[in-house]
Design a protein around this motif. Sequence first.
Motif, PDB file in Angstrom:
ATOM      1  N   ARG A 191       0.811  -1.336   0.247  1.00 23.50           N
ATOM      2  CA  ARG A 191      -0.253   0.315  -0.039  1.00 23.50           C
ATOM      3  C   ARG A 191       1.136   0.956   0.265  1.00 23.50           C
ATOM      4  O   ARG A 191       1.568   1.124   0.847  1.00 23.50           O
ATOM      5  N   ASP A 192       0.786   2.134  -0.935  1.00 27.29           N
ATOM      6  CA  ASP A 192       1.134   3.478  -0.864  1.00 27.29           C
ATOM      7  C   ASP A 192       0.821   4.092  -0.888  1.00 27.29           C
ATOM      8  O   ASP A 192      -0.481   4.697  -1.499  1.00 27.29           O
ATOM      9  N   LEU A 193       0.651   4.986   0.421  1.00 21.63           N
ATOM     10  CA  LEU A 193       0.025   6.673   0.841  1.00 21.63           C
ATOM     11  C   LEU A 193       0.325   7.141  -0.330  1.00 21.63           C
ATOM     12  O   LEU A 193      -0.748   8.450  -0.115  1.00 21.63           O
ATOM     13  N   ALA A 194       0.925   8.076  -0.973  1.00 22.30           N
ATOM     14  CA  ALA A 194       1.733   8.904  -1.878  1.00 22.30           C
ATOM     15  C   ALA A 194       1.119   8.069  -2.624  1.00 22.30           C
ATOM     16  O   ALA A 194       0.192  10.063  -3.671  1.00 22.30           O
ATOM     17  N   VAL A 195       0.204   7.074  -3.431  1.00 18.89           N
ATOM     18  CA  VAL A 195      -0.113   7.075  -4.291  1.00 18.89           C
ATOM     19  C   VAL A 195      -1.560   7.192  -4.006  1.00 18.89           C
ATOM     20  O   VAL A 195      -2.233   7.695  -5.002  1.00 18.89           O
ATOM     21  N   ASP A 196      -1.788   6.013  -3.418  1.00 17.37           N
ATOM     22  CA  ASP A 196      -3.449   5.643  -2.691  1.00 17.37           C
ATOM     23  C   ASP A 196      -3.578   6.632  -1.298  1.00 17.37           C
ATOM     24  O   ASP A 196      -3.903   5.287  -0.653  1.00 17.37           O
TER      25      ASP A 196
END
Length: 214
Positions: A40-45
């Motif tokens: 999970r990438d918080l900068a993308v999602d």
Amino acid sequence: MSLFRLDSSIRQTDSVSRAVADTVTENWVAANPTGTVVRRDLAVDGVPSTAWTDAVAGGPTPVDQRTPAQAAAVALATTIADEVAAADALVIATSLYNFGTSQHLKTWIDLLITDPRFAPGRQPLTGKPVALVIARGGGYAPGTPREGWDHATPWLVRIFQDVLGATVTLVEADLTLAEVVPAMADLIPLAHQSATAAHALAATTGKSFATTAV
């Protein structure tokens, strides 16, 4: 076995925390080639800033009485909790921003804790290994001018180790801005040493996590 990896650096390229987390991940996969990596990438999602308040309000509200925003927030919290609960090991990668934890990582953690499985006192990650990968632009070690200014790392250790019960390995890279800030030029050799040590620890951590099962 499965590895959950969370990235929260706002930079998609030239991110030190991402690079060190890559070393953990690559060594975990090399030692456990049949394993699964969930990312999970918080900068993308990213997690909406309102999700936490909506989940807090929606959790105790009967399902048929929740607003659409509350229903969506509770569902997102459940998904996040499912990802963490299903993992045999976790990598949480972040940077020190403004001497603290970034807003989107803080929101992710707050939302995770709204899930009943992760409520304080339950310690759902007991025995699970967690690598906290921390990149810091400056130096905050004892004896440095900014000793005590890092308000993110102690809090993250407290959450994952003491609140959630995980076995935490701290992988730290310091002075990451030395090569781009002229005033820090004299610290470049120390920055390189810190990066080398971080990747070495990341490699052994990834290998170790691949053989650890709860």
